[in-house]
Motif scaffolding. Structure first.
Motif, mmCIF file in Angstrom:
data_model
loop_
_atom_site.group_PDB
_atom_site.id
_atom_site.type_symbol
_atom_site.label_atom_id
_atom_site.label_comp_id
_atom_site.label_asym_id
_atom_site.label_seq_id
_atom_site.Cartn_x
_atom_site.Cartn_y
_atom_site.Cartn_z
ATOM 1 N N PHE A 124 9.988 9.296 -14.488
ATOM 2 C CA PHE A 124 9.016 10.149 -13.797
ATOM 3 C C PHE A 124 7.640 9.475 -13.769
ATOM 4 C CE2 PHE A 124 5.811 13.375 -13.489
ATOM 5 C CZ PHE A 124 6.333 14.394 -12.716
ATOM 6 N N CYS A 125 7.191 9.026 -14.945
ATOM 7 C CA CYS A 125 5.870 8.387 -15.059
ATOM 8 C C CYS A 125 5.834 7.035 -14.354
ATOM 9 C CB CYS A 125 5.494 8.215 -16.527
ATOM 10 S SG CYS A 125 5.268 9.760 -17.410
ATOM 11 N N TYR A 126 6.915 6.258 -14.484
ATOM 12 C CA TYR A 126 6.966 4.914 -13.906
ATOM 13 C C TYR A 126 6.820 4.980 -12.391
ATOM 14 C CZ TYR A 126 8.512 0.057 -13.397
ATOM 15 O OH TYR A 126 8.567 -1.285 -13.115
ATOM 16 N N THR A 127 7.565 5.894 -11.776
ATOM 17 C CA THR A 127 7.487 6.044 -10.327
ATOM 18 C C THR A 127 6.111 6.541 -9.901
ATOM 19 O OG1 THR A 127 9.834 6.608 -10.318
ATOM 20 C CG2 THR A 127 8.615 7.098 -8.338
ATOM 21 N N THR A 128 5.575 7.498 -10.649
ATOM 22 C CA THR A 128 4.280 8.086 -10.306
ATOM 23 C C THR A 128 3.136 7.084 -10.471
ATOM 24 O OG1 THR A 128 5.101 10.264 -10.952
ATOM 25 C CG2 THR A 128 2.718 10.010 -10.834
ATOM 26 N N SER A 129 3.324 6.077 -11.313
ATOM 27 C CA SER A 129 2.267 5.080 -11.522
ATOM 28 C C SER A 129 2.129 4.118 -10.336
ATOM 29 C CB SER A 129 2.532 4.280 -12.804
ATOM 30 O OG SER A 129 3.669 3.451 -12.655
ATOM 31 N N THR A 130 3.125 4.080 -9.445
ATOM 32 C CA THR A 130 3.078 3.119 -8.337
ATOM 33 C C THR A 130 3.230 3.755 -6.955
ATOM 34 O OG1 THR A 130 5.463 2.718 -8.568
ATOM 35 C CG2 THR A 130 3.979 1.217 -9.739
ATOM 36 N N VAL A 131 4.084 4.772 -6.838
ATOM 37 C CA VAL A 131 4.452 5.268 -5.499
ATOM 38 C C VAL A 131 3.306 5.963 -4.754
ATOM 39 C CG1 VAL A 131 5.971 6.841 -4.233
ATOM 40 C CG2 VAL A 131 6.902 5.359 -6.008
ATOM 41 N N PRO A 132 2.514 6.852 -5.380
ATOM 42 C CA PRO A 132 1.414 7.462 -4.617
ATOM 43 C C PRO A 132 0.487 6.423 -3.978
ATOM 44 C CG PRO A 132 1.744 8.651 -6.662
ATOM 45 C CD PRO A 132 2.621 7.431 -6.740
ATOM 46 N N GLN A 133 0.181 5.365 -4.733
ATOM 47 C CA GLN A 133 -0.663 4.307 -4.173
ATOM 48 C C GLN A 133 0.042 3.599 -3.021
ATOM 49 O OE1 GLN A 133 -2.970 1.968 -6.752
ATOM 50 N NE2 GLN A 133 -3.917 1.137 -4.941
ATOM 51 N N LEU A 134 1.364 3.394 -3.151
ATOM 52 C CA LEU A 134 2.134 2.756 -2.081
ATOM 53 C C LEU A 134 2.104 3.609 -0.822
ATOM 54 C CD1 LEU A 134 4.131 0.763 -0.829
ATOM 55 C CD2 LEU A 134 5.964 1.905 -2.083
ATOM 56 N N LEU A 135 2.232 4.923 -0.952
ATOM 57 C CA LEU A 135 2.219 5.807 0.216
ATOM 58 C C LEU A 135 0.856 5.768 0.911
ATOM 59 C CD1 LEU A 135 4.202 8.866 -1.199
ATOM 60 C CD2 LEU A 135 5.013 7.142 0.419
ATOM 61 N N ILE A 136 -0.212 5.724 0.125
ATOM 62 C CA ILE A 136 -1.558 5.584 0.709
ATOM 63 C C ILE A 136 -1.672 4.248 1.426
ATOM 64 C CG2 ILE A 136 -4.016 5.331 0.151
ATOM 65 C CD1 ILE A 136 -3.523 7.298 -2.197
ATOM 66 N N ASN A 137 -1.132 3.189 0.800
ATOM 67 C CA ASN A 137 -1.146 1.846 1.385
ATOM 68 C C ASN A 137 -0.397 1.828 2.713
ATOM 69 O OD1 ASN A 137 -0.281 -0.938 1.915
ATOM 70 N ND2 ASN A 137 -1.174 -1.417 -0.076
ATOM 71 N N LEU A 138 0.803 2.442 2.727
ATOM 72 C CA LEU A 138 1.633 2.448 3.942
ATOM 73 C C LEU A 138 0.997 3.255 5.067
ATOM 74 C CD1 LEU A 138 5.177 2.901 2.348
ATOM 75 C CD2 LEU A 138 4.360 0.880 3.578
ATOM 76 N N SER A 139 0.212 4.272 4.704
ATOM 77 C CA SER A 139 -0.455 5.075 5.732
ATOM 78 C C SER A 139 -1.654 4.352 6.333
ATOM 79 C CB SER A 139 -0.906 6.415 5.145
ATOM 80 O OG SER A 139 -1.925 6.217 4.178
ATOM 81 N N GLY A 140 -2.056 3.242 5.698
ATOM 82 C CA GLY A 140 -3.181 2.449 6.199
ATOM 83 C C GLY A 140 -4.531 3.014 5.848
ATOM 84 N N LEU A 141 -4.584 4.066 5.013
ATOM 85 C CA LEU A 141 -5.856 4.705 4.675
ATOM 86 C C LEU A 141 -6.701 3.848 3.750
ATOM 87 C CD1 LEU A 141 -4.615 8.381 4.112
ATOM 88 C CD2 LEU A 141 -5.836 7.461 6.102
ATOM 89 N N ASP A 142 -6.062 3.244 2.751
ATOM 90 C CA ASP A 142 -6.813 2.450 1.777
ATOM 91 C C ASP A 142 -5.881 1.439 1.117
ATOM 92 O OD1 ASP A 142 -8.683 1.436 0.083
ATOM 93 O OD2 ASP A 142 -8.790 3.197 -1.231
ATOM 94 N N ARG A 143 -6.199 0.175 1.224
ATOM 95 C CA ARG A 143 -5.376 -0.871 0.614
ATOM 96 C C ARG A 143 -6.083 -1.533 -0.569
ATOM 97 N NH1 ARG A 143 -1.162 -1.656 4.235
ATOM 98 N NH2 ARG A 143 -1.632 -1.173 6.405
ATOM 99 N N THR A 144 -7.184 -0.970 -1.017
ATOM 100 C CA THR A 144 -7.960 -1.610 -2.087
ATOM 101 C C THR A 144 -7.658 -0.964 -3.432
ATOM 102 O OG1 THR A 144 -9.840 -0.124 -1.795
ATOM 103 C CG2 THR A 144 -9.820 -2.141 -0.476
ATOM 104 N N ILE A 145 -7.903 -1.745 -4.481
ATOM 105 C CA ILE A 145 -7.810 -1.236 -5.851
ATOM 106 C C ILE A 145 -8.838 -1.996 -6.682
ATOM 107 C CG2 ILE A 145 -5.953 -2.868 -6.474
ATOM 108 C CD1 ILE A 145 -4.865 -0.655 -8.353
ATOM 109 N N SER A 146 -9.551 -1.299 -7.527
ATOM 110 C CA SER A 146 -10.570 -1.948 -8.350
ATOM 111 C C SER A 146 -9.913 -2.832 -9.401
ATOM 112 C CB SER A 146 -11.444 -0.891 -9.040
ATOM 113 O OG SER A 146 -10.674 -0.169 -9.998
#
Length: 312
Positions: free
Chosen positions: A71-93
């Protein structure tokens, strides 16, 4: 070359799947569905294991930990991937990237060690059935689970610290959808062979050694099963181990591909698709494997469904 450590405040741009724009919408839809199934499946296993007394056994205690990790492993990466795929934000500090690197490494390391503990549990169940309840005492189960968590966190802390100490050179682009160790190593400057060697040893300890221990456990289990004369007894013994063995093959197969090959031969394009497999597909499959192949878990699930129908 530019030493990136001097300007890490600008962070990174995660390339993700932007080099395959035709796939982004398809991936967004499928990953959203798989992520929802992963959250639902792993949450269901945790709830069922806590609600039903019949599932208050060492195997389901460790399975709860595995489901929580997935649960935690998927949540640590997938939300950011979905934002990335939508083209809204590809940056990370830079700080966010280091935090993600630490979390992903920690959860993966803990799961690797937990699978060894689960193999030991199956060994005790098949090879020492008369002494199983004595061997797998609740205090021992808790101690083994804590040891897996502490060991995984320590391994992640060591590797992340070594990574942060390495000078990073070149562009601010990470050719991946999250901050993963092999991609980070691609940005390292050329004078880091000693540090990379230490990190490789740490990865061997947390991937290859647990895999070897599990193989050893299953060799003893196979010998014990072959000594059982009845086919029904053999099927029952194999049934208790089949789900775990399938999960082990999926997990260690992808982990060895990603973390035990030399940095120079690591393909970033292939690595992204392999990462999709172990960050999304495996955590989604684990609940299915354990529920479809497990009589007690299926029984608990049917009871919940029947109660739902009665209320209607």
């Amino acid at each position: 070359m530019e030493n990136f450590n001097t300007s890490f405040g600008e962070g990174f741009i995660l390339v993700g799947f932007s080099d395959w724009p035709q796939l982004e919408l398809i991936l967004f839809i499928y990953i959203s569905i798989f992520y929802s199934l992963t959250l639902f499946g792993n949450t269901t296993i945790i709830i069922l294991s806590r609600l039903y007394p019949r599932l208050h056994t060492p195997m389901y205690f460790f399975l709860c930990h595995l489901s929580f990790l997935d649960f935690c492993y998927t949540t640590s990466t997938v939300p950011q991937l979905l934002i990335n795929l939508s083209g809204l934000d590809r940056t990370i500090s830079y700080g966010g990237c280091v935090a993600q690197l630490f979390i992903v490494l920690a959860l993966g390391s803990i799961e690797s060690m937990l699978l060894v503990v689960m193999a030991f549990d199956r060994y005790a169940a098949v090879c020492r059935p008369l002494h199983y309840t004595t061997i797998m005492h609740p205090l021992l189960c808790l101690t083994l689970a804590i040891a897996a968590w502490v060991g995984g966190l320590m391994n992640s802390l060591i590797q992340t610290s070594l990574m942060m100490a390495m000078p990073l050179c070149g562009l601010h682009y990470l050719n991946h959808f999250f901050c993963e160790m092999p991609v980070f190593l691609k940005l390292a400057c050329e004078d880091t062979e000693g540090t990379e060697a230490k990190m490789f040893v740490a990865r061997v300890i947390v991937v290859a050694v647990p895999a070897a221990l599990i193989v050893g456990s299953y060799a003893h289990i196979a010998q014990a099963v072959l000594r059982i004369k009845s086919m029904a007894g053999r099927r029952k013994a194999f049934g208790t181990c089949g789900s775990h063995l399938l999960v082990v093959c999926l997990f260690y197969g992808s982990a060895m591909y990603t973390y035990l090959q030399p940095t120079g031969s690591y393909s970033e394009s292939e690595g992204k698709f392999v990462a999709l497999f172990y960050t999304i597909i495996i955590p989604m499959l684990n609940p299915l494997i354990y529920t479809l192949r497990n009589k007690d878990m299926k029984g608990a699930l049917w009871k919940v469904l029947e109660r739902g129908r009665d209320r209607e």
